[in-house]
Design an enzyme around this catalytic site. Structure first.
Site, mmCIF file in Angstrom:
data_model
loop_
_atom_site.group_PDB
_atom_site.id
_atom_site.type_symbol
_atom_site.label_atom_id
_atom_site.label_comp_id
_atom_site.label_asym_id
_atom_site.label_seq_id
_atom_site.Cartn_x
_atom_site.Cartn_y
_atom_site.Cartn_z
ATOM 1 N N LYS A 9 9.479 14.760 -2.338
ATOM 2 C CA LYS A 9 8.142 14.206 -2.092
ATOM 3 C C LYS A 9 7.895 13.088 -3.081
ATOM 4 O O LYS A 9 8.126 13.244 -4.282
ATOM 5 C CB LYS A 9 7.090 15.315 -2.302
ATOM 6 C CG LYS A 9 5.669 14.843 -2.060
ATOM 7 C CD LYS A 9 5.295 14.911 -0.611
ATOM 8 C CE LYS A 9 4.078 14.087 -0.253
ATOM 9 N NZ LYS A 9 4.396 12.664 0.056
ATOM 10 N N GLN A 50 8.853 11.819 -10.817
ATOM 11 C CA GLN A 50 8.204 12.573 -9.737
ATOM 12 C C GLN A 50 8.604 14.055 -9.759
ATOM 13 O O GLN A 50 7.809 14.919 -9.401
ATOM 14 C CB GLN A 50 8.578 11.931 -8.397
ATOM 15 C CG GLN A 50 7.600 12.212 -7.266
ATOM 16 C CD GLN A 50 6.373 11.325 -7.295
ATOM 17 O OE1 GLN A 50 6.480 10.117 -7.477
ATOM 18 N NE2 GLN A 50 5.195 11.893 -7.115
ATOM 19 N N LYS A 109 6.285 15.657 -12.389
ATOM 20 C CA LYS A 109 4.890 15.518 -11.949
ATOM 21 C C LYS A 109 4.595 16.510 -10.831
ATOM 22 O O LYS A 109 3.599 17.235 -10.853
ATOM 23 C CB LYS A 109 4.676 14.086 -11.444
ATOM 24 C CG LYS A 109 3.283 13.796 -10.950
ATOM 25 C CD LYS A 109 3.179 12.521 -10.131
ATOM 26 C CE LYS A 109 3.752 11.302 -10.803
ATOM 27 N NZ LYS A 109 3.283 10.037 -10.187
ATOM 28 N N ASN A 113 -5.390 0.676 -5.296
ATOM 29 C CA ASN A 113 -5.891 1.992 -4.902
ATOM 30 C C ASN A 113 -6.294 2.841 -6.109
ATOM 31 O O ASN A 113 -7.397 3.399 -6.153
ATOM 32 C CB ASN A 113 -4.813 2.708 -4.070
ATOM 33 C CG ASN A 113 -5.166 4.146 -3.793
ATOM 34 O OD1 ASN A 113 -4.807 5.043 -4.565
ATOM 35 N ND2 ASN A 113 -5.907 4.397 -2.736
ATOM 36 N N GLY A 119 2.531 6.570 0.011
ATOM 37 C CA GLY A 119 2.330 5.214 -0.495
ATOM 38 C C GLY A 119 2.592 5.096 -1.993
ATOM 39 O O GLY A 119 2.765 6.084 -2.695
ATOM 40 N N ASP A 120 2.639 3.876 -2.451
ATOM 41 C CA ASP A 120 2.695 3.518 -3.877
ATOM 42 C C ASP A 120 2.300 2.036 -3.898
ATOM 43 O O ASP A 120 1.627 1.575 -2.963
ATOM 44 C CB ASP A 120 4.108 3.767 -4.456
ATOM 45 C CG ASP A 120 4.135 3.719 -5.986
ATOM 46 O OD1 ASP A 120 3.786 4.725 -6.622
ATOM 47 O OD2 ASP A 120 4.487 2.665 -6.547
ATOM 48 N N SER A 166 -1.434 14.842 -1.534
ATOM 49 C CA SER A 166 -0.433 14.689 -0.479
ATOM 50 C C SER A 166 0.104 16.055 -0.058
ATOM 51 O O SER A 166 0.313 16.324 1.126
ATOM 52 C CB SER A 166 0.732 13.826 -0.972
ATOM 53 O OG SER A 166 0.439 12.459 -0.869
ATOM 54 N N THR A 212 -5.795 9.814 -6.416
ATOM 55 C CA THR A 212 -5.124 9.500 -7.679
ATOM 56 C C THR A 212 -6.154 9.069 -8.731
ATOM 57 O O THR A 212 -6.148 9.556 -9.869
ATOM 58 C CB THR A 212 -4.038 8.427 -7.489
ATOM 59 O OG1 THR A 212 -3.226 8.801 -6.371
ATOM 60 C CG2 THR A 212 -3.166 8.294 -8.718
ATOM 61 N N LYS A 252 11.644 9.293 -4.331
ATOM 62 C CA LYS A 252 10.912 8.022 -4.327
ATOM 63 C C LYS A 252 11.707 7.023 -3.507
ATOM 64 O O LYS A 252 12.930 7.148 -3.382
ATOM 65 C CB LYS A 252 10.777 7.497 -5.762
ATOM 66 C CG LYS A 252 9.688 6.465 -5.932
ATOM 67 C CD LYS A 252 8.339 7.128 -6.147
ATOM 68 C CE LYS A 252 7.199 6.153 -6.176
ATOM 69 N NZ LYS A 252 5.939 6.819 -6.592
HETATM 70 P P1 NDP Z 1 -1.697 -1.008 -5.278
HETATM 71 O O1 NDP Z 1 -0.643 -1.771 -4.596
HETATM 72 O O2 NDP Z 1 -2.882 -0.527 -4.512
HETATM 73 O O3 NDP Z 1 -2.250 -1.824 -6.528
HETATM 74 C C1 NDP Z 1 -1.403 -2.245 -7.538
HETATM 75 C C2 NDP Z 1 -2.228 -2.985 -8.584
HETATM 76 O O4 NDP Z 1 -1.409 -3.201 -9.731
HETATM 77 C C3 NDP Z 1 -2.672 -4.339 -8.113
HETATM 78 O O5 NDP Z 1 -3.884 -4.678 -8.723
HETATM 79 C C4 NDP Z 1 -1.532 -5.230 -8.589
HETATM 80 O O6 NDP Z 1 -1.892 -6.587 -8.760
HETATM 81 C C5 NDP Z 1 -1.219 -4.607 -9.923
HETATM 82 N N1 NDP Z 1 0.175 -4.892 -10.275
HETATM 83 C C6 NDP Z 1 1.287 -4.604 -9.562
HETATM 84 N N2 NDP Z 1 2.391 -5.047 -10.164
HETATM 85 C C7 NDP Z 1 1.959 -5.645 -11.282
HETATM 86 C C8 NDP Z 1 2.609 -6.314 -12.340
HETATM 87 N N3 NDP Z 1 3.959 -6.468 -12.350
HETATM 88 N N4 NDP Z 1 1.838 -6.778 -13.353
HETATM 89 C C9 NDP Z 1 0.486 -6.604 -13.342
HETATM 90 N N5 NDP Z 1 -0.192 -6.003 -12.361
HETATM 91 C C10 NDP Z 1 0.537 -5.531 -11.354
HETATM 92 O O7 NDP Z 1 -0.943 0.217 -5.982
HETATM 93 P P2 NDP Z 1 -1.542 1.584 -6.532
HETATM 94 O O8 NDP Z 1 -2.918 1.387 -7.058
HETATM 95 O O9 NDP Z 1 -1.285 2.610 -5.517
HETATM 96 O O10 NDP Z 1 -0.533 1.876 -7.736
HETATM 97 C C11 NDP Z 1 -0.812 1.502 -9.080
HETATM 98 C C12 NDP Z 1 0.024 2.344 -10.030
HETATM 99 O O11 NDP Z 1 -0.317 3.727 -9.837
HETATM 100 C C13 NDP Z 1 1.536 2.274 -9.810
HETATM 101 O O12 NDP Z 1 2.180 2.429 -11.060
HETATM 102 C C14 NDP Z 1 1.831 3.494 -8.960
HETATM 103 O O13 NDP Z 1 3.171 3.917 -9.092
HETATM 104 C C15 NDP Z 1 0.847 4.492 -9.570
HETATM 105 N N6 NDP Z 1 0.495 5.640 -8.741
HETATM 106 C C16 NDP Z 1 -0.011 5.485 -7.479
HETATM 107 C C17 NDP Z 1 -0.371 6.595 -6.742
HETATM 108 C C18 NDP Z 1 -1.011 6.481 -5.400
HETATM 109 O O14 NDP Z 1 -1.389 7.525 -4.856
HETATM 110 N N7 NDP Z 1 -1.188 5.308 -4.850
HETATM 111 C C19 NDP Z 1 -0.155 7.956 -7.269
HETATM 112 C C20 NDP Z 1 0.307 7.995 -8.622
HETATM 113 C C21 NDP Z 1 0.634 6.873 -9.314
HETATM 114 P P3 NDP Z 1 -1.343 -7.705 -7.729
HETATM 115 O O15 NDP Z 1 -2.212 -7.576 -6.508
HETATM 116 O O16 NDP Z 1 -1.510 -8.993 -8.434
HETATM 117 O O17 NDP Z 1 0.104 -7.375 -7.453
HETATM 118 O O1 2IT Z 2 3.582 8.123 -7.938
HETATM 119 C C1 2IT Z 2 3.066 8.935 -7.133
HETATM 120 O O2 2IT Z 2 2.863 10.111 -7.439
HETATM 121 C C2 2IT Z 2 2.701 8.445 -5.808
HETATM 122 N N1 2IT Z 2 2.864 7.259 -5.525
HETATM 123 C C3 2IT Z 2 2.160 9.390 -4.782
HETATM 124 C C4 2IT Z 2 3.274 10.098 -4.067
HETATM 125 C C5 2IT Z 2 2.859 10.960 -2.904
HETATM 126 O O3 2IT Z 2 3.772 11.537 -2.300
HETATM 127 O O4 2IT Z 2 1.669 11.081 -2.590
#
Ligand code: NDP
Ligand code: 2IT
Length: 448
Positions: free
Chosen positions: A93, A114, A117, A243, A168-169, A380, A212, A129
């Site tokens: 997952k 992961q 976590k 997100n 997603g991520d 999830s 998240t 992943k």
């Molecule tokens: P999104 O794609 O929704 O948003 C990503 C954000 O991070 C954007 O604002 C983006 O800016 C910025 N970003 C991405 N790459 C870079 C970079 N190299 N330098 C600076 N800013 C950057 O992703 P999420 O919000 O889903 O994910 C954000 C983080 O949270 C990631 O590390 C992800 O692995 C983690 N995460 C997400 C989960 C989820 O459920 N979605 C769960 C657990 C962890 P820009 O638009 O300019 O690229």
């Molecule tokens: O980093 C993470 O934990 C995620 N992007 C969410 C993974 C998931 O299966 O919901």
């Protein structure tokens, strides 16, 4: 930091040799192995039965070509990955990341994190992943759809609701999950919970979108409560504006804090009046625009080019929610100099090892990613449960379960740290608590 234990030092060398030029993976493994020194001294059976040698080696790596056609008829070829890291406690997952920086080392570090976590959530999910170096930015919906259909045409051969359940991520949200789900259903003629983060009209769970960011704040609030403190009246800086950042802003504000900054990969906004989240949602979620557009309608807010400067804004609580290694030692020192009390990681591995060390040495409360951001994958898993039952819980029911899970993660990590002589070290606590459940399941299932 050098390993005191020779077995761990040798194992780390092997990991580096077997996975050359993958610094993010080395970083993630180093941190976990460092935390496990006292565990393996107490439990040599983990070494004898090869649990550690196995846990650093993915069960399977799938790497594939993703050809697709843009709106002008040009052919493009991207790379796709799925790393099925560990299935000891449940089906693989973990999310899919679409970002130009994606290569095997990024997916390996994320898949490795992961495992622990997912174990911490207390739910039956293994670690995996995937992703691609495809950049959804600036692409039309039809281009994204064609890419997702091509990506799933290969991925569908390797996943399934009891085998591997992606989500997603970065760069993969509701739009992408919808296209991926549609293609899987068409190829397999099967309506199942093979992906999570689905839309609410086709099997998605209420509160998964928020999970998240909300979970991050529930964890942080519990950590603060445990130290006779809370979000109430605090100034908060959050990086990112995707997100995780958006829903962390929403929950931190609901808990009585003022969030004053957000960013994207180009720069950051500072609004001393408190972020107007509706405006951010309109820019980022509806228009898919850039965070700098915020200052056009908010005269007291400023925009600064470059995303690392965000850590120089004075705050009580910092929540890095963008990407790996976005908060380095300089950022940590700036936060500490300005009196930061707590840092909790919404992104995966956003703080460099030097930054983590600086926070811990300065007595800043520090909540590591694999504990603090586990609310997304936990929800999830709740989506998987609802899909299996062919039933849906209300928003309040899912949110209450998420809250309990995050509170438990905090206390289980704090307890494990104390048990192994590292009281207050939530990094070690999360690694140990996450590891023990997976390691014991691996032992029970024999060498395999
Ligand atoms: P999104 O794609 O929704 O948003 C990503 C954000 O991070 C954007 O604002 C983006 O800016 C910025 N970003 C991405 N790459 C870079 C970079 N190299 N330098 C600076 N800013 C950057 O992703 P999420 O919000 O889903 O994910 C954000 C983080 O949270 C990631 O590390 C992800 O692995 C983690 N995460 C997400 C989960 C989820 O459920 N979605 C769960 C657990 C962890 P820009 O638009 O300019 O690229
Ligand atoms: O980093 C993470 O934990 C995620 N992007 C969410 C993974 C998931 O299966 O919901």
């Amino acid at each position: 930091m050098a390993f005191k234990n020779q077995y761990l030092a040798d194992l780390m060398e092997t990991v580096k040799k077997r996975n050359p030029n993958e610094p993010e993976f080395h970083q993630a493994v180093t941190e976990v192995l460092e935390s496990l020194e006292p565990v393996i001294e107490k439990h040599p059976e983990y070494i004898k039965m090869g649990v550690l040698d196995s846990i650093v080696e993915p069960e399977r790596i799938i790497k594939f070509r993703v050809p697709w056609i843009d709106d002008k008829g040009n052919v493009h070829v991207n790379r796709g990955f799925r790393i099925q890291f560990n299935s000891a406690i449940g089906p693989y997952k973990g999310g899919l990341r679409f970002h130009p920086s994606v290569y095997e080392g990024i997916i390996k570090f994320l898949g490795f994190e992961q495992i622990f976590k997912n174990s911490l959530t207390g739910l039956p999910i293994g670690g995996g992943k995937g992703g691609s170096d495809f950049d959804p930015k600036g692409k039309s919906d039809m281009e994204v759809m064609r890419f997702c259909q091509s990506f799933m045409t290969e991925l569908a051969k390797h996943i399934g609701p009891d085998t591997d359940v992606p989500a997603g991520d970065i760069g993969v949200g509701a739009r992408e999950i919808g296209y991926l789900f549609g293609q899987y259903k068409r190829l397999r003629d099967e309506y199942s919970g093979v992906l999570t983060g689905k839309g609410l009209t086709y099997g998605g769970s209420l509160a998964r979108t928020e999970a998240t960011g909300y979970g991050l704040c529930y964890y942080t609030e519990e950590m603060l409560n445990d130290h006779d403190d809370s979000f109430k009246g605090k100034t908060v800086v959050i990086s990112g504006s995707g997100n995780v950042a958006i829903f962390a802003t929403q929950k931190a504000t609901a808990l009585g804090a003022k969030v004053v900054a957000l960013s994207d990969s180009n720069g950051y906004i500072h609004d001393p009046d408190g972020i107007d989240l509706d405006a951010v949602k309109e820019i980022k979620l509806v228009k898919r625009g850039r965070i700098k557009e915020y200052v056009e309608n908010h005269p007291n807010a400023t925009y600064t080019e470059g995303c690392r400067g965000i850590w120089t804004i004075p705050c009580d609580i910092a929540l890095p929610c963008a990407t790996q290694n976005e908060l380095d030692e300089d950022g940590a020192k700036a936060l500490i100099a300005n009196g930061v009390k707590a840092v909790c990681e919404g992104a995966n591995m956003p703080s460099t090892p030097e930054a983590v060390h600086a926070f811990q040495s300065a007595g800043v409360l520090f909540g590591p990613a694999k504990a603090a951001n586990a609310g997304g994958v936990a929800t999830s898993a709740l989506e998987m449960s609802q899909n299996s039952m062919r039933y849906s819980w209300t928003f309040e029911e899912v949110d209450a379960k998420l809250h309990d899970i995050m509170v438990n993660i905090y206390h289980n990590s704090a307890k494990a740290a104390k048990e192994y002589g590292m009281e207050g070290n939530l990094v070690a606590g999360a690694n140990i608590a996450g590891f023990l459940k997976v390691a014991n399941a691996m032992l029970a299932q024999g060498v395999c």
